[in-house]
Design an enzyme around this catalytic site. Structure first.
Site, PDB file in Angstrom:
ATOM      1  CG  HIS A 228      -2.419  -0.608   0.923  1.00 18.48           C
ATOM      2  ND1 HIS A 228      -3.398  -0.127   0.531  1.00 18.48           N
ATOM      3  CD2 HIS A 228      -2.478  -2.224   1.341  1.00 18.48           C
ATOM      4  CE1 HIS A 228      -4.423  -1.596   0.464  1.00 18.48           C
ATOM      5  NE2 HIS A 228      -3.784  -1.867   1.098  1.00 18.48           N
TER       6      HIS A 228
ATOM      7  CE  LYS B 213      -6.885  13.772  -0.280  1.00 20.64           C
ATOM      8  NZ  LYS B 213      -7.210  12.952  -1.041  1.00 20.64           N
ATOM      9  NE  ARG B 214      -5.167  10.024   9.880  1.00 23.71           N
ATOM     10  CZ  ARG B 214      -5.279   8.980  10.577  1.00 23.71           C
ATOM     11  NH1 ARG B 214      -5.805   7.737  10.923  1.00 23.71           N
ATOM     12  NH2 ARG B 214      -4.245   9.133  11.202  1.00 23.71           N
TER      13      ARG B 214
ATOM     14  CE  LYS C 172      -3.311  10.462   2.701  1.00 23.11           C
ATOM     15  NZ  LYS C 172      -3.571  10.374   1.761  1.00 23.11           N
TER      16      LYS C 172
ATOM     17  CB  THR D  85     -10.686   5.099  -1.727  1.00 21.60           C
ATOM     18  OG1 THR D  85     -10.006   5.308  -0.629  1.00 21.60           O
ATOM     19  CG2 THR D  85      -9.628   4.193  -2.640  1.00 21.60           C
TER      20      THR D  85
ATOM     21  CE  LYS E 213     -14.036   6.264  -0.404  1.00 16.32           C
ATOM     22  NZ  LYS E 213     -13.799   6.725   1.807  1.00 16.32           N
TER      23      LYS E 213
END
Ligand SMILES: *Cc1c(COP(=O)(O)O)cnc(C)c1O
Length: 810
Positions: A358, A546-547, A552, A654, A658
Site C-alpha cells: 500500500h 482525508k487523513r 497529501k 480512493t 468517491k
C-alpha cells in the site's frame, strides 16, 4: 420480505417495539427504533447467512480470507437495509410512524476500526465479495476502542477515546465455542525423533484466548451473506495449577493476565507511519495466529484431502505487511502441528499467501527489532531466520549479480526484521494498488525483488463500492441516473457509461445541476448546525477530506485560500465566484506538523469567515471528526475534489473515486489513481497540475530544488510565508514558525512551493470552467459516466480471476 407492504412493516415494527423493547410508539426513542429495525434486518439475513455458509461447505469451494488489521466499516443499518432491499420501505415506515429516518439510522456508532483508505478499502472489498457471490471472509481485530474521536478546540485537535461499544452492537455474534488459543513468549525446545525429524515443544508460554465475533456482510439483493470475523483477546480459564502455583511464575502470570485486555484494546492511530511498539506486534501475531488456526480447522472440516492441497481451497490475502507473520505462522502450524517437512510446508505456504503493498513511503515500511521478536515469538523468529537463510543462499548461488545487495534484500538485516521482504518472499502474488504505484514498485522501490520474482508482481487498481458511495449516499443522483439509463448500472456499474449520451442533453444537465444544488443545501445546513458558519450554497464547494499528512498537502490547499484572501484584501471588488473550502482530516496524535497544519487551517478559517470586507466571497470550514459517516454527508455535495498529493506518494487514493462518482471534478496531481481517472475522462474533464512522479523522484535522487529560490522570487509566496511567521492569522507571533521552517530550512520536502504557481493557475481555470454552466455540468456527467471502472466490483473481479482463482458460488 421484498413483497412486504408498508402496513405490514409498520405492524412488525410496532410489535417488535413491544416484545423486544417494552415500548410503544409514543414512548419509543430513536434508539429503540434503531434496535428494532436492526432486529428486523437480522430476521431477514440470519437464515441467508446460514444458507450461504452451508452452500459454501456443500460446494467445497475455494475461499479467500482477507486479513487486515483495519476494517473501516462505518455504519451498517442503512447499507444492510439497502442490500436486502428494504431501505425505501423502512424509510417510509419510519416517516409514517412520525420518526426522522436519518435520526434513527444515525443512532449507530461508526465502527471506526481503521485509520483511513487502507481500512475503508477492506470494507469495500467485503461488500463487493458478498455482492458478487464470492466466498470471501474478512479477518480482523475487535478493538474495544477504534480510531480516536477528534474535537477541535481553539483550532487544536484534541483526541478523545472512541468507545464504540458503549451501546450494544447489534451486528456482532460472539462465538465462544470457536475460540482458539494463542501463545506468546516462553522457550522452544527441540527434540530429534527416531526417524531423524525434529520436534519442537514450547514451554512456559503466555496464553491468550482469541474469541471470534462475527459480523454479517450482506450482498446486494442476492441473498448471500458472508462474514467478517473480528477476534477479541480474553483470559483463558485458569488452570488448576495456576491457582495452586506458588512458583516464581506466579507474578509473571498475573502480569500477563493483566496485559491480555490490551491486545484487542485499541487501534493504533498511525496512518503511513510505523511505530515499533511491542503491543502492536502482539496484535499482529494475535490476528494472524487466530485466523490461521481457524482457517486450518475449517479446511479440515470441509475437505477430506491432505493439507498439501490447501492452496486449491484457500488464499490468504494480506492487506499490507501488517499480517505478514502469516508466512511463518502457517509454516509453524504445518510443521509443528501437522508434521510436514520444511520443503512441503514452504510449498504450501508460498502458494496460499498473497500480499498487497500500500505504500512506498519509507517511514511506513515495517521493521521489528530482532530481539523483540525473539522474545515475544521465539518459534516464529526461528522460522523467519530459516526462511531468511535459505533466501539469501538462493541469491548467493543463483543470482551472483545481486550478491552485493543481500543486506538490502535480506529479511533479517542489521538486527531488524523487514516485513515487506518477508511478505514478498513468502507469497505467490505481490500487488500494487494503482498502475503508477505498481510501476514504481517494479522499477524503483522493489526493483531487485522484481528481478528475482518477476511473475509475482501485478497491479490491482483500488475501487470503492458504488452501492454505498453512490446508491446509498446520493439517492437523488441515483434515481436520476436510473431515470435516463435504467437500473442495470446498479448490478453492472460499467453501464454508467450510458450517461455519456446525455452529457450534452440540456434538460438532463439541468436536473443534474438541481440535484447537486439540493445536496449542497443539505450540507450547508449541516455545516451551519455543526459549526455555526453560514455558507453560500451557490458557492463552489471545494473539498479536501482525508487523513492529514504532509504528502497529501493540505498545506498547498490552505496556501491557495490565503492567496485568494490576500487578493481580496488588496482588491475587495475582485470578481471571483464565491468559494467554500471544506476540510475534514484527523492527524496522528504524535504527528506534530500535521497538527500544526490543522491549527493553521482553523486559524485561517476564523480570520476569513469573520472578515466582513471580503463580502462572504470565501468561507473555510473544518468539519471535525472525519469518518465514514461524515464522508457520506460531504461527498454528494462536492463540486471540486482536491487530490493534490506530491506525485509518487499516494499509492492510489480512493477519496478521488468517491467524489468523481458523485460528479465532482478532480483537481489533482499525476499521482495514484488520478492518472487512471484522467486516462478515462480525458484532459478536458479533469484539472491536472504540478510535478510528475518522475520529476519528484529525480529531485529526491539528484537534488536541484531550492525552496528558498521560490521564496525569494515569488512575492505571493514570500507574503504567505511571512504571514505564517508574524502571527497574521490572529494568533501569537511565531505560532506557525515550524511550518515556515520546514519549508525554508528543510527545503520543502513535499514540494509545496514548487507546485504553488501551477496550483493557483489551475484554480483560475477551474473558476473559468465553472462560470460556463453547460461545460461544467458536461464535465461532471462525464466523470460520473466513467466512474464505473472504479467500482470495487471491478477490483474484486480482477483479484478473483488473476490472483485468487476464485469462483462465484451461485
Ligand atoms: C475513502 C476514505 C478515506 C481515504 O481517502 P483518501 O482521499 O483516498 O486518502 C479515508 N477516510 C475515510 C473515512 C474514507 O471514507
Amino acid at each position: 420480505m421484498s413483497q412486504l407492504s408498508l402496513e405490514e412493516l409498520v405492524d412488525i415494527i410496532t410489535n417488535k417495539l413491544e416484545t423486544e423493547r417494552g415500548k410503544d410508539i409514543k414512548s419509543a426513542s430513536d434508539q429503540d427504533l434503531y434496535y428494532v429495525i436492526a432486529s428486523i434486518v437480522k430476521d431477514v439475513i440470519n437464515p441467508q447467512w446460514l444458507q450461504t455458509q452451508n452452500k459454501y461447505k456443500e460446494a467445497n469451494s475455494k475461499r479467500v480470507y482477507y486479513l487486515s488489521m483495519e476494517f473501516l466499516v462505518g455504519r451498517l443499518l442503512e447499507s444492510n437495509l439497502l442490500n436486502c432491499g428494504l431501505l425505501d420501505l423502512t424509510t417510509d415506515a419510519l416517516t409514517e410512524l412520525g420518526f426522522d429516518p436519518e435520526k434513527v439510522y444515525s443512532q449507530e456508532h461508526d465502527a471506526g476500526l481503521g485509520n483511513g483508505g487502507l481500512g475503508r478499502l477492506a470494507a469495500c472489498f467485503l461488500d463487493s465479495m458478498a455482492s458478487l457471490s464470492y466466498p470471501g471472509f474478512g479477518c480482523g481485530i475487535r478493538y474495544r476502542y477504534g480510531l480516536f474521536e477528534q474535537r477541535i478546540i481553539h483550532g487544536n485537535q484534541i483526541e478523545l477515546p472512541d468507545y464504540w461499544l458503549k451501546d450494544p452492537y447489534p451486528w456482532e455474534t460472539r462465538k465462544v465455542e470457536e475460540a482458539v488459543k494463542i501463545c506468546f513468549g516462553g522457550k522452544v525446545n527441540m527434540f530429534k525423533k527416531n526417524d531423524g525429524s525434529l520436534e519442537f515443544k514450547y514451554e512456559d508460554t503466555d496464553q491468550v484466548m482469541a474469541v471470534p465475533y462475527d459480523i454479517p456482510i450482506v450482498g446486494y439483493q442476492n441473498e448471500v451473506v458472508n462474514s467478517l470475523r473480528l477476534w477479541s483477546a480474553e483470559r483463558p480459564d485458569m488452570e488448576p495449577e495456576f491457582l495452586t502455583n506458588r512458583s516464581k511464575r506466579y507474578y509473571h502470570d498475573l502480569d500477563h493476565q493483566h496485559s491480555i485486555d490490551q491486545i484487542s484494546g485499541f487501534l493504533y492511530p498511525d496512518d503511513s507511519n510505523h511505530e515499533g511498539k511491542e503491543l502492536r506486534l502482539k496484535q499482529q501475531y494475535f490476528l494472524v495466529s487466530a485466523s490461521i488456526q481457524c482457517i486450518i480447522r475449517s479446511y479440515k472440516k470441509t475437505s477430506l484431502r491432505s493439507l498439501k492441497h490447501l492452496p486449491d481451497k484457500v488464499t490468504i490475502q494480506i492487506n499490507d505487511t501488517h499480517p505478514s507473520l502469516a508466512v511463518p505462522e502457517l509454516m509453524r502450524v504445518l510443521m509443528d502441528h501437522e508434521r510436514f517437512g520444511w520443503d512441503e510446508a514452504w510449498e504450501i505456504t508460498r502458494n496460499v499467501i498473497a500480499y498487497t503493498n500500500h505504500t512506498t513511503l519509507s517511514e511506513a515500511l515495517e521493521t521489528w527489532p530482532k530481539e523483540m521478536m525473539q522474545n515475544l515469538l521465539p518459534r516464529i523468529y526461528m522460522i523467519i531466520d530459516e526462511i531468511n537463510e535459505r533466501f539469501c543462499k538462493g541469491i548467493w548461488f543463483d543470482h551472483p549479480e545481486l550478491r552485493e545487495k543481500i543486506p538490502q534484500l535480506a529479511i533479517i538485516a542489521y538486527d531488524q526484521v523487514h516485513m515487506a521482504r518477508l511478505a514478498i518472499v513468502g507469497s505467490f502474488s505481490v500487488n500494487g494498488v494503482a498502475r503508477l504505484h505498481t510501476e514504481i514498485l517494479k522499477k524503483k522501490e522493489m526493483k531487485d525483488f522484481y528481478t528475482l520474482f518477476p511473475s509475482r508482481f501485478n497491479n490491482k487498481t483500488n475501487g470503492i463500492t458504488h452501492r454505498r458511495w453512490l446508491l446509498q449516499v446520493n439517492p437523488k443522483l441515483s434515481s436520476l441516473i436510473t431515470d435516463v439509463i435504467g437500473p442495470q448500472w446498479v448490478k453492472s456499474p460499467n453501464k454508467l457509461i450510458g450517461l455519456l449520451r446525455y452529457s450534452k442533453d440540456q434538460p438532463f444537465l439541468e436536473k443534474i445541476e438541481q440535484v447537486k444544488n439540493e445536496n449542497k443545501q443539505v450540507l450547508a445546513s449541516f455545516i451551519h448546525e455543526r459549526t455555526g458558519i453560514l455558507v453560500d450554497d451557490q458557492s463552489i464547494f471545494d473539498v479536501q477530506i482525508k487523513r492529514l499528512h504532509e504528502y497529501k498537502r493540505q498545506l498547498l490547499n490552505i496556501f491557495h485560500v490565503i492567496q485568494l484572501y490576500n487578493d481580496l484584501k488588496d482588491n475587495p471588488n475582485l470578481d471571483i465566484i464565491p468559494r467554500t473550502f471544506i476540510f475534514g482530516a484527523k492527524a496522528a496524535p504524535s504527528y506534530y506538523l500535521a497538527k500544526e497544519i490543522i491549527k493553521l487551517i482553523n486559524k485561517v478559517a476564523s480570520l476569513v469567515n469573520h472578515d466582513k470586507t471580503i463580502q462572504d466571497k470565501l468561507k473555510v470550514v473544518f468539519l471535525e471528526n472525519y469518518n465514514v459517516s461524515l464522508a457520506e454527508k460531504i461527498i454528494p455535495a462536492a463540486d471540486i475534489s482536491e487530490q493534490i498529493s506530491t506525485a509518487s506518494k499516494e499509492a492510489s487514493g480512493t477519496g478521488n473515486m468517491k467524489m468523481m462518482m458523485n460528479g465532482a471534478i478532480t483537481v489533482g496531481t499525476l499521482d495514484g489513481a488520478n492518472i487512471e481517472i484522467r486516462d478515462l475522462v480525458g484532459d478536458r474533464n479533469i484539472f491536472i497540475f504540478g510535478l510528475t512522479a518522475e520529476e519528484v523522484l529525480n529531485y529526491y535522487h539528484n537534488g536541484g530544488y531550492v525552496a528558498r529560490d521560490i521564496y525569494n522570487t515569488d512575492d505571493r509566496v514570500r507574503r504567505i510565508l511571512n504571514q505564517l511567521n508574524y502571527g497574521d492569522f490572529g494568533s501569537q507571533d511565531i505560532e506557525f514558525k515550524d511550518i515556515y521552517y520546514n519549508i525554508l530550512y528543510h527545503n520543502d520536502p513535499y514540494f509545496v512551493l514548487k507546485d504553488f504557481d501551477a496550483y493557483i493557475e489551475t484554480h483560475e481555470l477551474v473558476e473559468q470552467a465553472y462560470r460556463d454552466k453547460a461545460t461544467w455540468l458536461n464535465m461532471s456527467v462525464t466523470n460520473i459516466a466513467y466512474s464505473g471502472k472504479f467500482s470495487s466490483d471491478r477490483t474484486i473481479q480482477e483479484y478473483a480471476s488473476e490472483i485468487w482463482n476464485l469462483n462465484q458460488v451461485l
